[in-house]
Design an enzyme around this catalytic site. Structure first.
Site, PDB file in Angstrom:
ATOM      1  N   GLU A 121       0.850  -1.201   0.000  1.00  0.00           N
ATOM      2  CA  GLU A 121       0.000   0.000   0.000  1.00  0.00           C
ATOM      3  C   GLU A 121       0.882   1.245   0.000  1.00  0.00           C
ATOM      4  OE1 GLU A 121      -2.427  -0.290   3.537  1.00  0.00           O
ATOM      5  OE2 GLU A 121      -2.651  -2.452   3.277  1.00  0.00           O
ATOM      6  N   LYS A 123       2.412   4.490   1.118  1.00  0.00           N
ATOM      7  CA  LYS A 123       2.402   5.061   2.473  1.00  0.00           C
ATOM      8  C   LYS A 123       2.091   6.549   2.337  1.00  0.00           C
ATOM      9  CE  LYS A 123       5.075   4.997   6.743  1.00  0.00           C
ATOM     10  NZ  LYS A 123       4.944   6.409   7.099  1.00  0.00           N
ATOM     11  N   ASP A 125       1.582  10.298   3.131  1.00  0.00           N
ATOM     12  CA  ASP A 125       2.254  11.194   4.058  1.00  0.00           C
ATOM     13  C   ASP A 125       1.251  12.179   4.654  1.00  0.00           C
ATOM     14  OD1 ASP A 125       4.289  12.219   5.491  1.00  0.00           O
ATOM     15  OD2 ASP A 125       5.325  13.176   3.819  1.00  0.00           O
ATOM     16  N   TYR A 232      -7.295   2.210   5.743  1.00  0.00           N
ATOM     17  CA  TYR A 232      -6.435   1.057   5.500  1.00  0.00           C
ATOM     18  C   TYR A 232      -6.353   0.026   6.616  1.00  0.00           C
ATOM     19  CZ  TYR A 232      -3.144   4.368   7.691  1.00  0.00           C
ATOM     20  OH  TYR A 232      -2.540   5.279   8.512  1.00  0.00           O
ATOM     21  N   LYS A 320      10.690   2.821   2.970  1.00  0.00           N
ATOM     22  CA  LYS A 320      10.714   4.258   2.731  1.00  0.00           C
ATOM     23  C   LYS A 320      11.452   4.580   1.430  1.00  0.00           C
ATOM     24  CE  LYS A 320       9.093   6.598   6.150  1.00  0.00           C
ATOM     25  NZ  LYS A 320       9.962   7.067   7.126  1.00  0.00           N
ATOM     26  N   CYS A 414      38.859  14.765  25.717  1.00  0.00           N
ATOM     27  CA  CYS A 414      37.464  15.208  25.747  1.00  0.00           C
ATOM     28  C   CYS A 414      37.444  16.728  25.605  1.00  0.00           C
ATOM     29  CB  CYS A 414      36.807  14.793  27.054  1.00  0.00           C
ATOM     30  SG  CYS A 414      35.195  15.555  27.297  1.00  0.00           S
ATOM     31  N   CYS A 417      35.884  18.264  29.141  1.00  0.00           N
ATOM     32  CA  CYS A 417      36.558  18.234  30.448  1.00  0.00           C
ATOM     33  C   CYS A 417      38.058  18.010  30.331  1.00  0.00           C
ATOM     34  CB  CYS A 417      35.939  17.169  31.343  1.00  0.00           C
ATOM     35  SG  CYS A 417      36.372  15.491  30.858  1.00  0.00           S
ATOM     36  N   CYS A 432      35.193   9.588  26.496  1.00  0.00           N
ATOM     37  CA  CYS A 432      35.825  10.419  27.511  1.00  0.00           C
ATOM     38  C   CYS A 432      35.927   9.598  28.794  1.00  0.00           C
ATOM     39  CB  CYS A 432      34.960  11.658  27.730  1.00  0.00           C
ATOM     40  SG  CYS A 432      35.243  12.470  29.294  1.00  0.00           S
ATOM     41  N   CYS A 438      33.033  14.802  34.276  1.00  0.00           N
ATOM     42  CA  CYS A 438      32.904  15.522  33.008  1.00  0.00           C
ATOM     43  C   CYS A 438      31.525  16.170  32.951  1.00  0.00           C
ATOM     44  CB  CYS A 438      33.082  14.569  31.826  1.00  0.00           C
ATOM     45  SG  CYS A 438      32.696  15.328  30.243  1.00  0.00           S
TER      46      CYS A 438
HETATM   47  S1  IVH Z   1      -0.757   0.589   8.777  1.00  0.00           S
HETATM   48  C1  IVH Z   1      -0.004  -1.575  12.632  1.00  0.00           C
HETATM   49  N1  IVH Z   1      -1.007   1.467   6.323  1.00  0.00           N
HETATM   50  O1  IVH Z   1       2.393   5.216   8.576  1.00  0.00           O
HETATM   51  C2  IVH Z   1      -0.111  -0.871  11.329  1.00  0.00           C
HETATM   52  N2  IVH Z   1      -0.004   2.932   7.932  1.00  0.00           N
HETATM   53  O2  IVH Z   1       4.644   4.260  10.412  1.00  0.00           O
HETATM   54  C3  IVH Z   1      -0.376   0.573  11.456  1.00  0.00           C
HETATM   55  N3  IVH Z   1       0.593   5.141   7.046  1.00  0.00           N
HETATM   56  O3  IVH Z   1       1.030   5.842  11.745  1.00  0.00           O
HETATM   57  C4  IVH Z   1      -0.339   1.399  10.265  1.00  0.00           C
HETATM   58  N4  IVH Z   1      -0.101   4.787   4.992  1.00  0.00           N
HETATM   59  O4  IVH Z   1       0.115   7.193   9.772  1.00  0.00           O
HETATM   60  C5  IVH Z   1      -0.578   1.749   7.559  1.00  0.00           C
HETATM   61  N5  IVH Z   1      -1.329   2.109   4.122  1.00  0.00           N
HETATM   62  C6  IVH Z   1      -0.895   2.397   5.361  1.00  0.00           C
HETATM   63  C7  IVH Z   1      -0.330   3.651   5.687  1.00  0.00           C
HETATM   64  C8  IVH Z   1       0.113   3.878   6.993  1.00  0.00           C
HETATM   65  C9  IVH Z   1       0.447   5.659   5.819  1.00  0.00           C
HETATM   66  C10 IVH Z   1       1.193   5.831   8.198  1.00  0.00           C
HETATM   67  C11 IVH Z   1       0.334   5.865   9.438  1.00  0.00           C
HETATM   68  C12 IVH Z   1       1.131   5.189  10.515  1.00  0.00           C
HETATM   69  C13 IVH Z   1       2.519   5.254   9.968  1.00  0.00           C
HETATM   70  C14 IVH Z   1       3.295   4.063  10.468  1.00  0.00           C
END
Ligand code: IVH
Length: 692
Positions: A121, A123, A125, A232, A320, A414, A417, A432, A438
């Site tokens: 999925e 992610k 932002d 999600y 990421k 250091c 100190c 140190c 220190c």
């Molecule tokens: S699942 C236990 N799915 O990423 C699983 N998170 O680092 C909980 N986020 O706090 C999260 N897209 O704000 C999930 N498709 C996605 C997501 C997602 C963005 C964010 C969310 C979460 C953070 C986790």
């Protein structure tokens, strides 16, 4: 306070940092704990000073500057909402190889040769939200908060048209749907353009804009900002009527939630990689910001078997995208001295904008890293920032190196100190040797002591600690707790500073803020055992280890006595504590000044015995178990994790203290030893019956 016109850029940057931290802390105290520690006028004064410094040094404006924070007037906060099911975060990885390792780890944990499919999925932002439905009707919305407690944003979520007020189809009576609130890029640009034209403050990025818009006490403002959502995951449900993540998405759609059209079920690493490459390419042209891809084991029965680590699920991970980079120069290399004496080099940079955030420092990690990359003062470098991670130097641009450049020589003393800084064999860190004489180590240790996961004393920020240490007001942790008594007596600090100065007479302090500080300190006179152990700042002992120790010893006095007697047998028998960690723990209690610190503290605070309330009703809670031989229905790590999650201690070897030995096939000497000692032995199926 210094006149703004006399500030050097360094002083200005330091003060901006101080103000940002103080105000952030004050915000937390105010909104989350309903317990302000700055008065309104102190708060306003800080805000004004921040603005004045920023006016003079616009290049030093911080990403977390209080001037960038929108809305949220001080008059009233949001109601708190406890999450019955915590809102967790995800572990991060940065390469396809690490994703592969993750997938392999999942397979190994489950001990299966079968193919495992993953939902990939984008992610988003933005900010996560939780929306609660009772009998199909939206009743409450919450932010993530700290994951355990969020803020009530019901009225704000109601303004988001994409969020259904009433569910369609069939649904559980109780259903919490979770997802991300975000602002589209187009909307973000439009709002910023409008605000700029009106002379208002603009937002740094869509995420900030979404955050600022959602946390508005006046929901009409939220409505104007036109936020969007993707759903999600779920929180509390009365009946789980789906068996996979893919299945859950189908239900979400039927109920009326928007789901991301790019969610995609992957059957193999090849699928995962192809999907990643495609998204990377399309990333810029998507109508919203994404910062990576989340992978989740699709099958929920498997998710349940995998379970959780401390704060993250074992069945999901965030991949990421590569970090954003920029070119700048190194003005200076500074050495920071940490709590355990580690010398950490930090590069002071010509401030540069990296993906919307002004960066002026980068960590250089250690001596070897500087050597390996041949980093020198004056060099032009590429730096990168990934998420909230501290900026790093990627590489030096050798072509641009000044002709008179010389290699950087790492100090062997250091810088704070003057004590020798030595490097032990097999260690990357130079340390140190000054110990608590220190000032840097002593203050860092105090800062650690009051930090969030330790004593968590709001109101004692790092700059206050530094100042109090410098002036002889605080030396060791116990001094924090005697502060109020000393402040009440007339010869307060006289022996150290040569003059009587009560806290409320100090610059920047008043009657109210001093009272608030004492209040915050006194609130922490009773402390849980894991927090107390963590607060001591023993090398290598983080929150997870502190918890393990508390769980295994139960009582702090007993733990300390055994450490003083150097009874390390039970210590190394704890699964998760290796020999080097054990050495550091015992070494800590061998040092006279550490013992004094702890004993002084114990006169001021009460350490609670460790009782695992959540798990105390399990049949193996508090018991010590040992696994041996091959298990059939689960892997060894799965069994260990299960036992620990039910409050048991898992040991690696059998002793008189063992309660159960769980014997798989081909068990060896451990089973013999158990027989010899007359310890209860369980087969795998007996164990499973026992824990239900
Ligand atoms: S699942 C236990 N799915 O990423 C699983 N998170 O680092 C909980 N986020 O706090 C999260 N897209 O704000 C999930 N498709 C996605 C997501 C997602 C963005 C964010 C969310 C979460 C953070 C986790």
């Amino acid at each position: 306070m210094k006149n703004i016109l006399e500030l050097t850029p360094e002083e200005a940057a330091a003060e901006l940092k101080y103000i940002a931290e103080e105000m952030a802390k004050s915000d937390i105290a105010y909104y989350q704990n309903d317990d302000p520690y700055l008065t309104d006028s102190q708060y306003d004064e800080l805000k004004r000073r921040n603005q004045e410094i920023e006016n003079r040094f616009p290049e030093l404006i911080r990403a977390d500057s209080p001037s960038k924070k929108v809305g949220a007037p001080l008059q009233s906060g949001f109601k708190k909402v406890p999450h019955r099911f915590p809102m967790l975060s995800l572990g991060d990885v940065f390469s396809i190889e690490e994703v592969e390792d993750f997938a392999l780890g999942v397979k190994r944990f489950l001990n299966t040769a079968e193919n495992i499919s993953f939902m990939a999925e984008p992610k988003i932002d933005g900010l996560s939200f939780s929306a609660r439905y009772e009998h199909g009707k939206f009743v409450q919305g919450a932010t993530r908060g700290d994951g355990i407690t969020g803020e009530d944003i019901t009225a704000n979520l109601k303004t988001i048209r994409q969020l259904p007020q009433n569910l369609n189809g069939t649904y559980p009576d109780i259903l919490e749907v979770r997802g991300e609130v975000y602002m589209s890029k187009a909307n973000f640009f439009a709002i910023n353009e409008k605000y700029a034209a009106e002379g208002k403050k603009t937002f740094a990025n869509p995420r900030n804009a979404a955050a600022g818009s959602l946390r508005q006490l006046d929901p009409r403002i939220t409505a104007e900002r036109r936020l969007s959502i993707f759903a999600y995951t779920w929180g509390e449900v009365s009946e789980r009527m789906w068996t996979s993540q893919a299945d859950f998405f189908t239900h979400l759609q039927q109920w009326g939630f928007p789901i991301n059209p790019l969610n995609c079920l992957c059957q193999s690493i090849a699928d995962i990689e192809a999907n990643f490459n495609k998204l990377m390419e399309n990333r810029a042209s998507l109508p919203y910001d994404i910062d990576g891809i989340v992978y989740k084991v699709n099958d929920i029965a498997l998710q349940e078997r995998l379970g959780f680590l401390t704060r993250t699920p074992r069945w999901a991970i965030a991949h990421k995208f590569p970090a954003e980079q920029a070119v700048t120069t190194i003005n200076h290399i500074r050495i920071q001295v940490g709590r355990t004496g580690t010398l950490t080099p930090v590069a002071d940079l010509e401030p540069v904008n990296v993906g919307g955030v002004i960066v002026s420092h980068a960590t250089l990690h250690n001596e070897d890293e500087i050597k390996r990359k041949d980093i020198r003062i004056g060099d032009s470098i590429i730096i990168q920032r990934a998420g909230d991670v501290i900026p790093q130097v990627v590489k030096v641009l050798i072509d641009k190196r000044p002709a008179d450049s010389t290699p950087y020589i790492f100090p062997d003393k250091c810088p704070v100190c003057g004590a020798h800084a030595i490097r032990e064999e097999d260690e990357v860190a130079r340390r140190c040797t000054g110990g608590l004489t220190c000032p840097a180590q002593a203050t860092e240790r105090l800062i650690h002591f009051v930090s969030r996961e330790a004593f968590d004393i709001a109101g004692l920020g790092s700059s206050i600690i530094e100042e109090f240490y410098r002036e002889g007001i605080l030396h060791s942790p116990a001094d924090i707790f005697s502060l109020e008594r000393r402040n009440g007596s007339d010869d307060l600090f006289a022996h150290q500073t040569g003059s009587v100065l009560h806290l409320e007479q100090r610059d920047g302090w008043g009657k109210k803020s001093v009272e608030n500080l004492f209040h915050a300190i006194n609130a922490k006179r009773t402390i849980s055992m894991p927090r107390f152990i963590y607060a001591l700042g023993i090398r290598q002992v983080g929150t997870a280890t502190a918890r393990l120790l508390a769980q295994n010893y139960g009582n702090f006095a007993r733990f300390m006595q055994e450490m003083i007697n150097r009874e390390t047998g039970p210590l190394v028998a704890i699964d998760g504590i290796g020999p080097s960690m054990a050495t550091d723990i015992v070494e800590f209690f061998r040092e006279e000044h550490n013992l004094k610190t702890v004993n002084d503290l114990l006169r001021e605070v009460r350490v609670e015995n460790y009782i695992d309330t959540a798990r105390s009703d399990s049949p193996i809670s508090g018991k010590t178990v040992v696994f041996t031989g091959t298990l059939e229905h689960m892997t060894r790590s799965e069994a260990k994790a299960k036992a620990q999650s039910l409050g048991a201690k898992v040991a690696g070897s059998v002793s008189a203290k063992t309660d159960y030995v769980i014997v798989g096939t081909d068990a060896g000497s451990k089973a013999d030893k158990a027989k010899e000692l007359g310890i209860k032995m369980l087969s795998e199926s007996e164990f499973l019956d026992l824990i239900g």
